[in-house]
Design a protein around this motif. Structure first.
Motif, PDB file in Angstrom:
ATOM      1  N   ASN A 118       0.840  -1.247   0.073  1.00 49.79           N
ATOM      2  CA  ASN A 118      -0.024  -0.005  -0.141  1.00 49.79           C
ATOM      3  C   ASN A 118       0.963   1.223   0.014  1.00 49.79           C
ATOM      4  O   ASN A 118       1.592   1.412   1.169  1.00 49.79           O
ATOM      5  N   ARG A 119       0.989   1.894  -1.178  1.00 45.96           N
ATOM      6  CA  ARG A 119       1.652   3.086  -1.289  1.00 45.96           C
ATOM      7  C   ARG A 119       1.331   4.462  -0.418  1.00 45.96           C
ATOM      8  O   ARG A 119       2.195   4.914  -0.121  1.00 45.96           O
ATOM      9  N   SER A 120       0.259   4.457  -0.454  1.00 45.99           N
ATOM     10  CA  SER A 120      -0.487   5.547   0.513  1.00 45.99           C
ATOM     11  C   SER A 120       0.106   5.435   1.860  1.00 45.99           C
ATOM     12  O   SER A 120       0.551   6.369   2.527  1.00 45.99           O
ATOM     13  N   LEU A 121       0.059   4.339   2.381  1.00 42.93           N
ATOM     14  CA  LEU A 121       0.437   4.072   3.857  1.00 42.93           C
ATOM     15  C   LEU A 121       1.964   4.135   3.966  1.00 42.93           C
ATOM     16  O   LEU A 121       2.318   4.646   5.299  1.00 42.93           O
ATOM     17  N   GLY A 122       2.646   3.689   3.040  1.00 45.14           N
ATOM     18  CA  GLY A 122       4.230   3.662   2.960  1.00 45.14           C
ATOM     19  C   GLY A 122       4.890   5.060   2.735  1.00 45.14           C
ATOM     20  O   GLY A 122       6.003   5.191   3.140  1.00 45.14           O
ATOM     21  N   GLY A 123       4.059   5.796   1.936  1.00 43.05           N
ATOM     22  CA  GLY A 123       4.713   6.993   1.471  1.00 43.05           C
ATOM     23  C   GLY A 123       5.103   7.218  -0.127  1.00 43.05           C
ATOM     24  O   GLY A 123       5.806   6.091  -0.600  1.00 43.05           O
ATOM     25  N   ILE A 124       4.558   8.405  -0.692  1.00 45.44           N
ATOM     26  CA  ILE A 124       4.787   8.281  -2.140  1.00 45.44           C
ATOM     27  C   ILE A 124       5.875   9.603  -2.010  1.00 45.44           C
ATOM     28  O   ILE A 124       5.539  10.676  -1.910  1.00 45.44           O
ATOM     29  N   GLU A 125       7.037   9.217  -3.083  1.00 38.56           N
ATOM     30  CA  GLU A 125       7.814  10.330  -2.919  1.00 38.56           C
ATOM     31  C   GLU A 125       7.263  11.377  -4.134  1.00 38.56           C
ATOM     32  O   GLU A 125       6.531  11.171  -4.680  1.00 38.56           O
ATOM     33  N   ARG A 126       7.789  12.490  -4.033  1.00 34.12           N
ATOM     34  CA  ARG A 126       7.118  13.713  -4.771  1.00 34.12           C
ATOM     35  C   ARG A 126       7.449  13.418  -6.242  1.00 34.12           C
ATOM     36  O   ARG A 126       8.650  13.066  -6.554  1.00 34.12           O
ATOM     37  N   ASP A 127       6.507  13.508  -7.027  1.00 36.66           N
ATOM     38  CA  ASP A 127       6.355  13.297  -8.296  1.00 36.66           C
ATOM     39  C   ASP A 127       6.600  11.727  -8.827  1.00 36.66           C
ATOM     40  O   ASP A 127       7.001  11.516 -10.085  1.00 36.66           O
ATOM     41  N   ALA A 128       6.291  10.836  -7.960  1.00 34.25           N
ATOM     42  CA  ALA A 128       6.698   9.498  -8.223  1.00 34.25           C
ATOM     43  C   ALA A 128       5.122   8.667  -8.646  1.00 34.25           C
ATOM     44  O   ALA A 128       5.337   7.949  -9.362  1.00 34.25           O
ATOM     45  N   MET A 129       4.201   9.661  -8.522  1.00 33.48           N
ATOM     46  CA  MET A 129       2.835   9.178  -9.134  1.00 33.48           C
ATOM     47  C   MET A 129       2.228  10.173  -9.672  1.00 33.48           C
ATOM     48  O   MET A 129       1.878  11.156  -8.779  1.00 33.48           O
ATOM     49  N   PRO A 130       1.568  10.245 -10.899  1.00 34.23           N
ATOM     50  CA  PRO A 130       0.575  11.211 -11.248  1.00 34.23           C
ATOM     51  C   PRO A 130      -0.287  11.412 -10.491  1.00 34.23           C
ATOM     52  O   PRO A 130      -0.999  10.803 -10.048  1.00 34.23           O
ATOM     53  N   TRP A 131      -1.022  12.759 -10.413  1.00 31.44           N
ATOM     54  CA  TRP A 131      -1.899  13.324  -9.636  1.00 31.44           C
ATOM     55  C   TRP A 131      -3.274  12.363 -10.019  1.00 31.44           C
ATOM     56  O   TRP A 131      -4.053  12.079  -9.012  1.00 31.44           O
ATOM     57  N   LEU A 132      -3.693  12.231 -11.122  1.00 32.83           N
ATOM     58  CA  LEU A 132      -4.834  11.476 -11.728  1.00 32.83           C
ATOM     59  C   LEU A 132      -4.808  10.318 -11.256  1.00 32.83           C
ATOM     60  O   LEU A 132      -5.685   9.542 -10.686  1.00 32.83           O
ATOM     61  N   HIS A 133      -3.585   9.318 -11.134  1.00 32.01           N
ATOM     62  CA  HIS A 133      -3.562   8.118 -10.834  1.00 32.01           C
ATOM     63  C   HIS A 133      -3.759   8.140  -9.205  1.00 32.01           C
ATOM     64  O   HIS A 133      -4.443   7.065  -8.581  1.00 32.01           O
ATOM     65  N   ARG A 134      -2.963   9.030  -8.528  1.00 32.10           N
ATOM     66  CA  ARG A 134      -3.038   8.848  -7.146  1.00 32.10           C
ATOM     67  C   ARG A 134      -4.412   9.234  -6.267  1.00 32.10           C
ATOM     68  O   ARG A 134      -4.918   8.597  -5.392  1.00 32.10           O
ATOM     69  N   TYR A 135      -5.144  10.457  -6.876  1.00 29.81           N
ATOM     70  CA  TYR A 135      -6.148  10.912  -6.210  1.00 29.81           C
ATOM     71  C   TYR A 135      -7.685  10.553  -7.104  1.00 29.81           C
ATOM     72  O   TYR A 135      -8.558  10.694  -6.469  1.00 29.81           O
ATOM     73  N   ALA A 136      -7.515   9.706  -7.902  1.00 29.17           N
ATOM     74  CA  ALA A 136      -8.749   9.322  -8.779  1.00 29.17           C
ATOM     75  C   ALA A 136      -8.673   7.830  -9.292  1.00 29.17           C
ATOM     76  O   ALA A 136      -9.493   7.177  -8.611  1.00 29.17           O
ATOM     77  N   GLY A 137      -7.747   7.390 -10.151  1.00 30.61           N
ATOM     78  CA  GLY A 137      -8.017   6.228 -10.459  1.00 30.61           C
ATOM     79  C   GLY A 137      -7.671   5.045  -9.782  1.00 30.61           C
ATOM     80  O   GLY A 137      -8.412   4.329  -9.529  1.00 30.61           O
ATOM     81  N   VAL A 138      -6.657   4.989  -8.818  1.00 27.93           N
ATOM     82  CA  VAL A 138      -6.155   4.094  -7.912  1.00 27.93           C
ATOM     83  C   VAL A 138      -7.260   3.998  -6.884  1.00 27.93           C
ATOM     84  O   VAL A 138      -7.787   3.112  -6.496  1.00 27.93           O
ATOM     85  N   PRO A 139      -7.590   5.183  -6.258  1.00 24.12           N
ATOM     86  CA  PRO A 139      -8.587   4.921  -5.337  1.00 24.12           C
ATOM     87  C   PRO A 139     -10.125   4.585  -5.621  1.00 24.12           C
ATOM     88  O   PRO A 139     -10.520   3.717  -5.001  1.00 24.12           O
ATOM     89  N   PHE A 140     -10.452   5.103  -6.957  1.00 25.55           N
ATOM     90  CA  PHE A 140     -11.958   4.624  -7.431  1.00 25.55           C
ATOM     91  C   PHE A 140     -11.758   2.929  -7.755  1.00 25.55           C
ATOM     92  O   PHE A 140     -12.842   2.475  -7.328  1.00 25.55           O
TER      93      PHE A 140
END
Length: 226
Positions: A118-140
């Motif tokens: 789980n990358r959200s729990l472990g930490g995501i380095e800056r610019d490691a994941m596109p905004w759309l993936h992090r806050y929309a695609g993966v959660p949905f």
């Protein structure tokens, strides 16, 4: 149990990763050495046209050539080729640190059949994941998977995972592309396997090139599979 029952194959699906595969292999070898584990480093080469396979062989990794293109094809072939009963796999683009995979190994040894990062729990380095993936695609898509199948997973698309080889091969996995990541979880839950999710850290891709992931095409593949 014999020592080999706890042996681990560290698997890396690979497609033109010559800039980063060497560092990933060295880290995986160091992981095995530091923890005194019996194991191997295994590269499932999915048709690389650069020097990835040559570098892997030179560094002592076992290379399996997988001519059928696709993430699912590469991973399934790699799991089948693994010498050891426990398999930990992650991309070899530098986005995961193979020195940090011990908790995945430990969770398998403790009885899990499949361990998802789980990358959200472990930490995501800056610019490691596109905004759309992090806050929309993966959660949905992850929420959809939980609703439809009761999967105890909040990050359906994390690329760092660990499995018991025999258990995962019993699932009859058959998808060939990126949706393989979703198929693994869904079929594991439906098949009664013990699935655990633990934190892991995501780092920025160190290749400096274009990602193999295609946001809308691969997102739609996951959605249609679910």
């Amino acid at each position: 149990m014999e020592r080999k029952d706890f042996g681990v194959s560290v698997l890396m699906p690979c497609l033109n990763e010559e800039k980063t595969i060497g560092a990933c292999i060295e880290a995986a070898k160091r992981f095995l050495s530091e923890h005194q584990l019996e194991g191997e480093v295994l590269v499932a080469d999915n048709g690389s046209t650069d020097n990835s396979a040559k570098i892997a062989k030179r560094l002592g990794a076992k290379v399996v050539c997988v001519p059928e293109t696709g993430y699912g094809n590469a991973l399934l072939a790699g799991i089948k080729a693994a010498e050891y009963p426990l398999v930990i796999f992650a991309d070899c683009d530098g986005s995961y640190n193979f020195l940090e995979i011990k908790p995945f190994y430990d969770t398998l040894v403790e009885g899990a059949d499949m361990v998802i990062g789980n990358r959200s729990l472990g930490g995501i380095e800056r610019d490691a994941m596109p905004w759309l993936h992090r806050y929309a695609g993966v959660p949905f898509l992850s929420r959809l998977g939980r609703i439809l199948y009761g999967a105890p997973v909040h990050d359906f698309h994390c690329g760092l995972r660990a499995v018991r080889k025999e258990a995962v091969l019993s699932l009859g996995l058959c998808t060939t592309q990126m949706e393989f990541a979703s198929e693994m979880i869904v079929k594991a839950v439906k098949g009664g396997l013990k699935v655990k999710e633990i934190p892991c850290r995501l780092y920025k891709d160190k290749r400096g090139g274009k990602s193999h992931l295609r946001t809308f095409r691969d997102g739609m593949r996951h959605l249609l599979f679910l």
